[in-house]
Scaffold this active site. Structure first.
Site, mmCIF file in Angstrom:
data_model
loop_
_atom_site.group_PDB
_atom_site.id
_atom_site.type_symbol
_atom_site.label_atom_id
_atom_site.label_comp_id
_atom_site.label_asym_id
_atom_site.label_seq_id
_atom_site.Cartn_x
_atom_site.Cartn_y
_atom_site.Cartn_z
ATOM 1 N N GLY A 153 0.821 -1.200 0.000
ATOM 2 C CA GLY A 153 0.000 0.000 0.000
ATOM 3 C C GLY A 153 0.853 1.246 0.000
ATOM 4 C CB SER A 154 0.007 4.723 0.754
ATOM 5 O OG SER A 154 -0.514 4.655 2.070
ATOM 6 N N GLY A 194 2.312 2.203 5.521
ATOM 7 C CA GLY A 194 3.470 1.492 6.057
ATOM 8 C C GLY A 194 4.010 2.117 7.329
ATOM 9 C CD GLU A 240 7.456 -5.351 -1.811
ATOM 10 O OE1 GLU A 240 7.806 -4.268 -2.336
ATOM 11 O OE2 GLU A 240 8.190 -6.349 -1.771
ATOM 12 C CB CYS A 256 3.908 0.185 -6.501
ATOM 13 S SG CYS A 256 4.154 -1.546 -6.887
#
Length: 488
Positions: A229-230, A234, A251, A285
């Protein structure tokens, strides 16, 4: 056929029964295409996963690989309907939907081979009549949190490896794509039924919003949290898991660049840039967001790109000639408009959807908006005069996921790949930054999180390392020559 009508038929083919409070809206037309039950009882799911772990860890790894092989078979048989569902629910064009399911199949194949190759080491001991070895054991239940843009593949990256490593999986998918998750779980249940003795709780899915994800992150029975995710997400997940001494595999965001040098094959470069910048409507991403072109070729090359981008077919992702489908929802559209303003070019495709033409934005320096990841098809163009400057521009963002260079100069390519070159987890030569094969480890540095998934030795994240020393002699020598004797 409307997306809702097509979704009903696909879900029936995939063996999914809909119904519940969590609605799924297709980005194609913004209409509801199905709903699922919000299964927010994370505590129960984690308890079942822990119970499953106690027996699954004792199953020989090659036997565990047999379950993954069966899952791959189910995915092969359901590739077309599952790919179509991906298109309906997240807006990817058909080719990309098929590619995503193929990625699931590929990681299953990889993991089946891995199930017979979980190797340790034999280590030379400094002590006579001693042997040292290193072995790997199952870690524990794995929590997988995935994003909307890869609604099925990222689960498979984690689940296939976790299963052969001896770990159950609890999956929290994005609430924007719940139907894809239900379809995958239906296929997983078929594989487990064919397998015969898979423990209850081995593969589970908990649907819902942030509260469900937070509960999964905080549960001490989850040994590893793999979250995609963003960067903002994280920053919350990492410390929460660290507080309880769990492991994380993050990630997160990417702000990826491509350098185009004077020696580059420009025909090759423009095709790669097209897919990398415009594929998945810029919602990857690994999307190309910054193009760094040598000043001697920049003007002509950028004009070529603008002409090429103008010919891109933006529209219904189910149409064979469409290259760019819709943004996921209104919030994605607003994010893009907030960055490039009224220059955003909407396309009149399907009523209710947010369709935009990929934008090329000229930039003299790395302005503030460029330093942040906007999940939309915006390509910033920068010029450089020497390679050191270009590499510095490549590295001058807080994210470190993917990068590439187009050059026919061996020295330039090797410089880019060297320790003083790209600081990203992925660095390519003469291909774009977007699109990765299963065989290589996927992930990035800095604010991308440092995690690695998929290929190479990524499997180690799902296991615990144990060093063993065996004394097969009658003496007890200590390491480093230490003497420890009691006086007679």
């Amino acid at each position: 056929m409307t997306p809702a009508d097509e979704a009903r038929k696909l879900l029936e083919r995939l063996g999914v029964t809909c119904g519940g409070s969590l609605e799924s809206r297709s980005p194609i037309d913004g209409q509801v295409i199905g709903s699922v039950a919000e299964e927010g009882d994370v505590t129960s799911a984690c308890a079942r996963a822990q119970e499953a772990f106690l027996s699954w860890r004792l199953v020989p790894a090659p036997r565990r690989g047999e379950l993954v092989r069966l899952l791959g078979e189910e995915l092969r048989a359901a590739k077309e309907p599952l790919a179509r569902l991906v298109t309906l629910e997240c807006g990817k064009i058909v080719q990309e939907g098929l590619g995503e399911v193929q990625e699931m199949i590929d990681i299953c194949d990889f993991a089946v081979g891995l199930s017979r190759q979980i190797y340790g080491l034999t280590i030379a001991s400094e002590r006579p009549n001693h042997r040292m070895i290193e072995q790997w054991h199952p870690l524990g239940p794995v929590g997988v949190i995935t994003a909307f843009n890869f609604p099925v593949a990222v689960w498979a990256w984690n689940a296939a490896l976790a299963l052969v490593c001896g770990d159950p999986v609890v999956w929290k998918p994005s609430e924007k794509v719940p139907l894809c998750a239900e379809a995958v779980m239906a296929l997983a249940r078929r594989a487990m039924e064919r397998f015969g003795d898979a423990p209850d709780g081995l593969l589970q899915c908990v649907q819902g919003g942030r509260d469900v994800g937070q509960a999964l992150v905080e549960d001490e029975r989850i040994a590893l949290v793999s979250a995609t995710g963003s960067t903002a997400m994280g920053r919350k997940v990492g410390p929460k898991v660290a507080e309880r001494f769990g492991r994380v595999l993050l990630e997160l965001g990417g702000n990826n660049a491509t350098i185009v040098t004077p020696s580059a094959d420009l025909d090759l470069a423009e095709r790669a840039i097209l897919f990398s910048a415009a594929g998945t409507a810029g919602q990857r991403c690994t999307t190309l967001r910054r193009l760094i072109v040598h000043e001697s070729i920049a003007d002509a090359f950028v004009e070529r790109l603008k002409s090429l981008f103008a010919r891109i077919k933006v529209g219904d992702p189910r149409d064979a000639d469409t290259l760019v489908g819709p943004l996921i929802d209104a919030s994605a559209f607003e994010a893009m408009r907030n960055v490039i303003g009224e220059t955003i070019e909407q396309v009149d495709a399907v009523p209710g959807g947010y369709y935009v033409r990929p934008a090329i934005v000229e930039a003299d320096v790395q302005q503030g908006t460029m330093l942040k990841e906007t999940f939309a098809p915006i390509l910033y163009v920068l010029r450089y005069s020497d390679l050191d400057e270009a590499i510095a521009l490549n590295n001058a963002v807080s994210q470190g996921l993917s990068s590439s260079i187009f050059t026919n100069d061996l020295r330039e390519s090797e410089r880019f790949l060297s320790a003083s070159g790209s600081d990203c987890g992925i660095a390519n030569v003469n291909i774009g930054p977007s699109g990765a094969e299963i065989g290589g480890a996927f992930g990035g540095e800095k604010e991308t999180g440092g995690g690695r998934e998929s290929g190479s030795d990524s499997w180690r994240a799902y296991m615990r390392r144990q060093t063993n020393t065996i004394n097969y002699g009658s003496d007890l020598p200590l390491a480093q020559g230490v003497e420890f004797k009691v006086a007679p």
